[in-house]
Design a protein around this motif. Structure first.
Motif, PDB file in Angstrom:
ATOM      1  N   ALA A 118       0.827  -1.210   0.000  1.00  0.00           N
ATOM      2  CA  ALA A 118       0.000   0.000   0.000  1.00  0.00           C
ATOM      3  C   ALA A 118       0.860   1.259   0.000  1.00  0.00           C
ATOM      4  N   LEU A 119       1.928   1.251   0.833  1.00  0.00           N
ATOM      5  CA  LEU A 119       2.799   2.419   0.887  1.00  0.00           C
ATOM      6  C   LEU A 119       3.561   2.613  -0.418  1.00  0.00           C
ATOM      7  N   SER A 144       2.648   1.476  -3.535  1.00  0.00           N
ATOM      8  CA  SER A 144       1.804   1.697  -4.708  1.00  0.00           C
ATOM      9  C   SER A 144       0.752   2.771  -4.506  1.00  0.00           C
ATOM     10  N   GLY A 145       0.495   3.149  -3.233  1.00  0.00           N
ATOM     11  CA  GLY A 145      -0.564   4.121  -2.980  1.00  0.00           C
ATOM     12  C   GLY A 145      -1.951   3.551  -3.223  1.00  0.00           C
ATOM     13  N   SER A 146      -2.106   2.220  -3.155  1.00  0.00           N
ATOM     14  CA  SER A 146      -3.378   1.569  -3.435  1.00  0.00           C
ATOM     15  C   SER A 146      -4.274   1.597  -2.199  1.00  0.00           C
ATOM     16  N   PHE A 147      -5.521   2.071  -2.359  1.00  0.00           N
ATOM     17  CA  PHE A 147      -6.468   2.063  -1.257  1.00  0.00           C
ATOM     18  C   PHE A 147      -6.902   0.630  -0.921  1.00  0.00           C
ATOM     19  N   TYR A 168      -5.122  -2.146  -0.931  1.00  0.00           N
ATOM     20  CA  TYR A 168      -4.141  -2.745  -0.031  1.00  0.00           C
ATOM     21  C   TYR A 168      -4.140  -2.039   1.328  1.00  0.00           C
ATOM     22  N   SER A 169      -4.402  -0.741   1.353  1.00  0.00           N
ATOM     23  CA  SER A 169      -4.450  -0.021   2.629  1.00  0.00           C
ATOM     24  C   SER A 169      -5.579  -0.553   3.502  1.00  0.00           C
ATOM     25  N   LYS A 176     -13.638  -1.421  -2.741  1.00  0.00           N
ATOM     26  CA  LYS A 176     -12.558  -1.257  -3.718  1.00  0.00           C
ATOM     27  C   LYS A 176     -12.363  -2.506  -4.564  1.00  0.00           C
ATOM     28  N   TYR A 183      -4.210  -6.961  -8.236  1.00  0.00           N
ATOM     29  CA  TYR A 183      -2.973  -6.224  -8.537  1.00  0.00           C
ATOM     30  C   TYR A 183      -2.415  -6.637  -9.901  1.00  0.00           C
TER      31      TYR A 183
END
Length: 644
Positions: free
Chosen positions: A227-228, A230-233, A235-236, A289, A410
């Motif tokens: 998440a950190l 790729s900035g993917s919500f 995965y966050s 998501k 992904y």
């Protein structure tokens, strides 16, 4: 038919509610692998214990519960022991009740022959307060206070379970009383162990718990890093969901209290109730998501977001409301939102949404595990596994499946990005080709334009050169005397002003010479005006020959008068130059039509450092006065201005 369906629905809800009660209010019952039958014997019948007895004994069949919950001290309890109606066998219904206040449990052990060492293990790490009274032959031997409302280091043995070791000698009767205060259920999985077998069992249980928690930590941390990076919500939210589940499982097993916050019992009390709705909120946002509800179903999107807000608010307020009410509220929320998520996934499966089938399998796996745990807890299933095992397996299965869904998502996003990059590259190539063509056309146009500009520039340069030459000629005509070729009167005036300013600024001497041809009227009368003009030109040429510096200037001042400007020259230098000019002119020999014409000049000199703007004009007047002084003095001489 409708009534049958409603009964089935109520029964299913009861089963699920019971399974989540296990998660919320009890730990994992690691040792209760056998069931027991109801026994109506009296409370004072002890368990006979010998060296040949099995080393793991489930104490449920020997547990008695006190009917009067208002007894708070062991002394009062012993007074009531004579009334056997106050005690009865512990049943499954007692274990399902929520909330236990001043509840007493008891059992007895009798050792006829052998010296034995045993451990009492209570595998419910979420019990609030347990006060153990150990009596030997009806005499109080020890009192231990345990529970997750006390700091971890106050336990008799430093374990995530509640353990009490003791030795029993031959002929001794050991009686144990447990005073229980607990906000959750009265789940009391009590097992009597030998030390060796207990060590082996606790190692196996720790390995299983560590394996499960290790999987959850690995997936949660990995998802967090993805998440950190790729900035993917997606995965966050999934990372938040897994991390919350990890802490919940660790709290249920007592591992979080043992290693994370051993000195903060209040945090142990709040961890599970606060984290369960938070995990539900992350699960809802993750579902939004990964199922792409924004593009497939706006009603499901809005319902999911409203439920997520509800879960976050519930997480904030659950610690401020009554525990029993919050337990029911959390259980209902878990069951309802689990059904909603399953329905969401099934709808998306019917719509053939990508990855929806795998997502539905994960959700249904958790639901089935919870259902089996509920059936085992209610006694409908009698499997040789722990009641919490199915729900824990279902939870781990669901987390792993969701990780696979995220991995596939992904991979799909990566392929989509590659396709977009390929299309963007092709479009960039086309744009580059168009740009190259445009640049070539622009270059050709620029080349033609430059050629035209060069031609026009050449024509302009020629025109400017002609204009410059004409301008120079015109300037020369405006500043040159046409007869003598020296500067005219207007140029003299301009230069006199400029040199006066330089003299004033630099404080240098400025010299002026006024020169007049002697008896010039006689030359005109005797030889004619042409002879006079020729004489003027010869004298102008002679003066110019003696002016060596570029800044020196000679000009025709009047008809037969000349004025000379000598910058940076004092009176002595000016007098010397004037005398040289006069001698040179006097030695000239001019013949005009066979007749000699003698030439003589008179020169007036004035020199000074200019002080004011009017001073140059004053110097000119002084030089003119000196000229007339030379005229009156006999002509053909140089005279310097003097105030006398």
């Amino acid at each position: 038919m409708l009534k049958h369906n409603m009964d089935w629905l109520r029964r299913s809800m009861a089963l699920l509610l019971s399974s989540f009660f296990i998660i919320l209010s009890t730990g994992v019952n690691a040792y209760d692998a056998t069931s027991y039958t109801e026994n109506t014997e009296h409370h004072n019948i002890p368990l006979r214990l010998t060296a040949s007895s099995i080393t793991k004994i489930d104490l449920k069949p020997w547990l008695y519960i006190h009917n009067s919950n208002d007894v708070t001290e062991i002394a009062n309890l012993k007074l009531q022991n004579n009334n056997q109606s106050q005690w009865r066998k512990l049943t499954s219904n007692d274990l399902r009740k929520i909330g236990a206040k001043n509840t007493w449990l008891s059992f007895s052990l009798y050792n006829p022959n052998d010296q034995l060492s045993r451990i009492i293990a209570l595998d419910n790490p979420l019990m609030d307060s347990i006060k153990l009274f150990h009596l030997v032959n009806n005499e109080l031997l020890n009192i231990e206070h345990m529970g997750d409302t006390l700091p971890f280091d106050q336990r008799p043995l430093q374990s995530n379970l509640f353990l009490y070791p003791f030795d029993i000698k031959p002929g001794e009767l050991h009686t144990f009383y447990f005073k229980i205060d607990n906000r959750g259920s009265l789940n009391f999985p009590l097992v009597l162990w030998s030390k060796n077998d207990f060590s082996h069992a606790i190692e196996t249980q720790s390995l299983a718990n560590g394996f499960q928690i290790g999987i959850l930590i690995a997936i949660g941390v990995f998802s967090l890093f993805i998440a950190l990076a790729s900035g993917s919500f997606s995965y966050s939210y999934y990372s938040g969901y897994v991390i919350c589940l990890t802490v919940i499982v660790a709290s249920i097993h007592g591992i979080a209290f043992q290693y994370l916050w051993p000195n903060w019992p209040s945090l142990q009390q709040l961890a599970v109730p606060v984290l369960i709705p938070l995990a539900l909120a992350f699960a809802l946002m993750f579902t939004e998501k990964v199922m792409q509800l924004k593009y497939h179903s706006k009603p499901m999107l809005l319902l999911g977001r409203y439920l997520a807000v509800y879960c976050i608010l519930l997480s904030l307020i659950v610690s401020f409301i009554d525990f029993k009410f919050s337990l029911y509220l959390l259980s209902f929320s878990v069951i309802f939102i689990s059904f909603i998520l399953i329905i969401f996934s099934l709808i998306q499966v019917f719509k053939r949404t990508k990855n929806a089938r795998l997502y539905a399998i994960g959700r249904i796996g958790l639901f089935v595990g919870s259902l089996f745990s509920g059936l085992m807890y209610l006694g409908y299933l009698n499997w040789a596994v722990f009641p919490q095992t199915p729900v824990m397996i279902g939870l781990t299965f669901e987390v792993v499946i969701m990780a696979a869904v995220l991995a596939m998502r992904y991979n799909d996003e990566r392929k989509a990005k590659l396709q977009m990059q390929q299309k963007a590259l092709e479009q960039a190539v086309r744009l580059q080709q168009n740009r190259d063509e445009a640049l070539r056309a622009e270059a050709e146009a620029n080349e033609r334009l430059e050629q035209m500009v060069a031609e026009r520039t050449l024509e302009l340069e020629v025109t400017l050169r002609e204009l410059n030459e004409a301008n120079q000629k015109l300037t020369q005509q405006n500043t040159i005397d046409s007869l003598t070729g020296v500067k005219n009167r207007s140029e003299f005036d301009r230069r006199l002003t400029a040199e006066g300013r330089i003299s004033r600024r630099q404080q240098t001497s400025l010299a002026l010479l006024m020169l007049d041809i002697d008896k010039f009227k006689a030359i005109n009368d005797e030889h004619g005006h042409l002879a006079g003009d020729h004489s003027i030109k010869v004298i102008a040429t002679t003066i110019s020959d003696y002016l060596k510096r570029p800044t020196d200037l000679v000009s025709r001042f009047g008809g037969e008068e000349f004025a000379i400007i000598l910058p940076n020259t004092d009176s002595e230098g000016a007098m010397t130059l004037a005398e040289h000019v006069r001698l040179a002119i006097s030695k000239l020999s001019i013949n005009w039509e066979g007749s000699p014409i003698p030439l003589f000049v008179s020169i007036g000199v004035s020199a000074a450092v200019v002080e004011t703007e009017e001073h140059p004009t004053l110097l000119l007047e002084q030089a003119d006065k000196a000229l007339y002084q030379a005229k009156r003095g006999g002509r053909n001489q140089v005279c310097q201005f003097s105030p006398e």
